[in-house]
Design a protein around this motif. Structure first.
Motif, PDB file in Angstrom:
ATOM      1  N   ASP A   1     -10.242   0.439  -5.148  1.00 40.61           N
ATOM      2  CA  ASP A   1     -10.940   0.334  -4.534  1.00 40.61           C
ATOM      3  C   ASP A   1     -10.419   1.554  -3.961  1.00 40.61           C
ATOM      4  O   ASP A   1      -9.980   1.462  -2.053  1.00 40.61           O
ATOM      5  N   GLY A   2     -10.214   2.430  -4.435  1.00 46.59           N
ATOM      6  CA  GLY A   2      -8.901   3.931  -3.648  1.00 46.59           C
ATOM      7  C   GLY A   2      -7.966   4.279  -2.754  1.00 46.59           C
ATOM      8  O   GLY A   2      -7.353   5.152  -2.923  1.00 46.59           O
ATOM      9  N   GLU A   3      -7.271   2.822  -3.144  1.00 49.03           N
ATOM     10  CA  GLU A   3      -5.900   3.037  -2.624  1.00 49.03           C
ATOM     11  C   GLU A   3      -4.875   2.627  -3.455  1.00 49.03           C
ATOM     12  O   GLU A   3      -5.410   2.023  -4.224  1.00 49.03           O
ATOM     13  N   ALA A   4      -3.629   3.094  -3.003  1.00 48.44           N
ATOM     14  CA  ALA A   4      -2.739   2.761  -4.498  1.00 48.44           C
ATOM     15  C   ALA A   4      -1.584   1.738  -3.849  1.00 48.44           C
ATOM     16  O   ALA A   4      -1.263   1.881  -3.523  1.00 48.44           O
ATOM     17  N   TYR A   5      -1.213   0.569  -4.953  1.00 46.31           N
ATOM     18  CA  TYR A   5      -0.023  -0.137  -5.084  1.00 46.31           C
ATOM     19  C   TYR A   5       0.892  -0.198  -5.265  1.00 46.31           C
ATOM     20  O   TYR A   5       1.031  -0.059  -6.398  1.00 46.31           O
TER      21      TYR A   5
ATOM     22  N   HIS B   1      -0.039  -5.770   1.576  1.00 42.72           N
ATOM     23  CA  HIS B   1      -1.297  -5.799   1.451  1.00 42.72           C
ATOM     24  C   HIS B   1      -1.625  -7.534   1.014  1.00 42.72           C
ATOM     25  O   HIS B   1      -0.810  -7.347   0.484  1.00 42.72           O
TER      26      HIS B   1
ATOM     27  N   ASN C   1       0.889  -1.463   0.170  1.00 49.49           N
ATOM     28  CA  ASN C   1      -0.112   0.354   0.342  1.00 49.49           C
ATOM     29  C   ASN C   1       0.454   1.535  -0.082  1.00 49.49           C
ATOM     30  O   ASN C   1       1.226   1.553   0.655  1.00 49.49           O
TER      31      ASN C   1
ATOM     32  N   GLU D   1      -4.460   1.118  -8.871  1.00 48.47           N
ATOM     33  CA  GLU D   1      -5.369   1.749  -7.944  1.00 48.47           C
ATOM     34  C   GLU D   1      -6.342   0.520  -7.766  1.00 48.47           C
ATOM     35  O   GLU D   1      -6.962   0.313  -8.881  1.00 48.47           O
TER      36      GLU D   1
ATOM     37  N   ARG E   1       0.090   4.549   0.712  1.00 45.97           N
ATOM     38  CA  ARG E   1      -0.286   5.829   1.194  1.00 45.97           C
ATOM     39  C   ARG E   1      -0.089   5.268   2.383  1.00 45.97           C
ATOM     40  O   ARG E   1       0.828   6.113   3.492  1.00 45.97           O
ATOM     41  N   THR E   2       0.129   3.886   3.136  1.00 42.88           N
ATOM     42  CA  THR E   2       0.133   3.865   4.207  1.00 42.88           C
ATOM     43  C   THR E   2       1.928   2.999   4.566  1.00 42.88           C
ATOM     44  O   THR E   2       2.413   2.756   5.898  1.00 42.88           O
TER      45      THR E   2
END
Length: 361
Positions: free
Chosen positions: A212-216, A184, A177, A210, A179-180
């Motif tokens: 479900d609104g998250e970038a990987y 995942h 992930n 991207e 952002r975090t």
């Protein structure tokens, strides 16, 4: 090119699964490593041909994730031979796509250098590519986010069929992930084309994927591969790690490319090292009676690796789609897996075949 028409029902039925007889159940953990993933192809091909192990679940990252979905899909269609055929088809498509669209072109001289274990980091096309990616992001260099792996997956694997097949080999695909900064895990019923591409998303080549609104990004940064899904949700307590990145090297790197290669190897192996420390710690507590063995699993760890071979191939060769090179790695993987089976098959189900403390701690 594949004619990918999936049957309405999975080929692997409960009756067929029960008929596996005395085959030993195991889980596999597959590392990533670009074109070096062809080594894991060879390992898997040998394990499937040997057919004394029943693969129950796979946790995989990047190139390992691509190998994993091809194996699971092929297994659902035609058992071990179906899996072997799908893996062969997968790598043929990767070679074709890489030849047509890959950023690094191998000349006959560079192909000879690679096959003879001579560092190819000074390849003109690789140096040019490295310079571009250090100066410009994929949002500039690849604005339409073209990814040839997308077409490869579409040709070789029907992920919808795989998700819906109740008897398919369970999959856990690892991604990072952005952002975090956390790992995942995409579980079996969540594995889409985007999830597999996310696991293999090198951030200097492709835009973040991207979902479900998250970038990987590539899962190798946080789990290469993750072992914990196999501990918590795998039926077998035997885990076979198929290594791509060399753990140990005999020499100190002294050139800039070699130093960068070793930095990447250490970084991509670090999460695996940490998990192995935790596994060893829990095993000691279980053995000493400090933890209830009914509640805490004593995992049996096995390791298929060939550091002597993989350490000779530079980072540049991870982008090498040449069919001769991929077949070379496949053959090395097959030989390595056969040697491992000959030496360690009897230990599966009874004890770890790798000294975790000596290897990872």
């Amino acid at each position: 090119m594949s004619d990918r028409k999936a049957p309405k029902d999975c080929a692997t039925t409960p009756e067929q699964m029960a008929a596996r007889g005395d085959r030993k159940p195991v889980n596999l953990a597959l590392q990533g490593g670009g074109a070096h993933g062809a080594f894991a192809w060879g390992v898997l091909d040998q394990l499937l041909e040997d057919n004394r192990l029943a693969i129950e679940a796979l946790s995989a990252t990047s190139a390992g994730a691509i190998n994993a979905v091809a194996l699971a899909y092929g297994m659902s269609l035609g058992g071990p031979e179906g899996a072997r055929a799908k893996l062969d088809e997968l790598w043929r498509e990767i070679s074709t796509a890489g030849f047509m669209w890959g950023p690094v072109r191998t000349t006959p001289v560079e192909r000879w250098l690679t096959l003879n274990h001579i560092n190819s980091d000074l390849s003109p096309s690789y140096m040019f590519f490295q310079t571009l990616t250090q100066m410009f992001s994929p949002y500039i260099l690849n604005p339409f986010d073209f990814n040839p792996l997308k077409d490869v997956l579409h040709k070789v694997v029907d992920l919808e069929h795989l998700r819906k097949c109740p008897h398919a080999t369970r999959l856990f695909i690892n991604a990072t992930n952005v952002r975090t900064g956390r790992i995942h895990i995409f579980k079996h019923d969540e594995i889409t084309e985007a999830a597999v591409l996310a696991s293999a998303c090198l951030p200097y080549i492709f835009k973040a994927v991207e979902i479900d609104g998250e970038a990987y990004w590539d899962g190798g940064y946080t789990g290469n591969p993750a072992i914990f899904p196999l501990i918590y949700q795998g039926a077998s307590r035997d885990v076979i790690v198929v290594h791509i990145n060399a753990i140990a090297r005999p020499d100190i790197p002294k050139t800039a490319p070699a130093i960068l290669d070793r930095m990447n190897e250490i970084s991509f192996n670090s999460t695996l090292m940490n998990e192995m420390r935790a596994i060893a710690f829990v095993a000691r507590l279980v053995d000493s009676g400090a933890l209830d063995p009914e509640r805490y699993a004593h995992m049996l760890i096995h390791s298929i690796r060939n550091d002597a071979e993989m350490a000779q191939h530079s980072a540049a060769s991870k982008l090498n789609p040449d069919w001769e090179f991929l077949c070379h790695l496949r053959d090395v993987g097959r030989t390595t897996a056969k040697a491992w089976l000959d030496a360690n098959f009897d230990k599966v189900g009874r004890e770890s075949s790798v000294d975790i403390a000596a290897t990872f701690l």
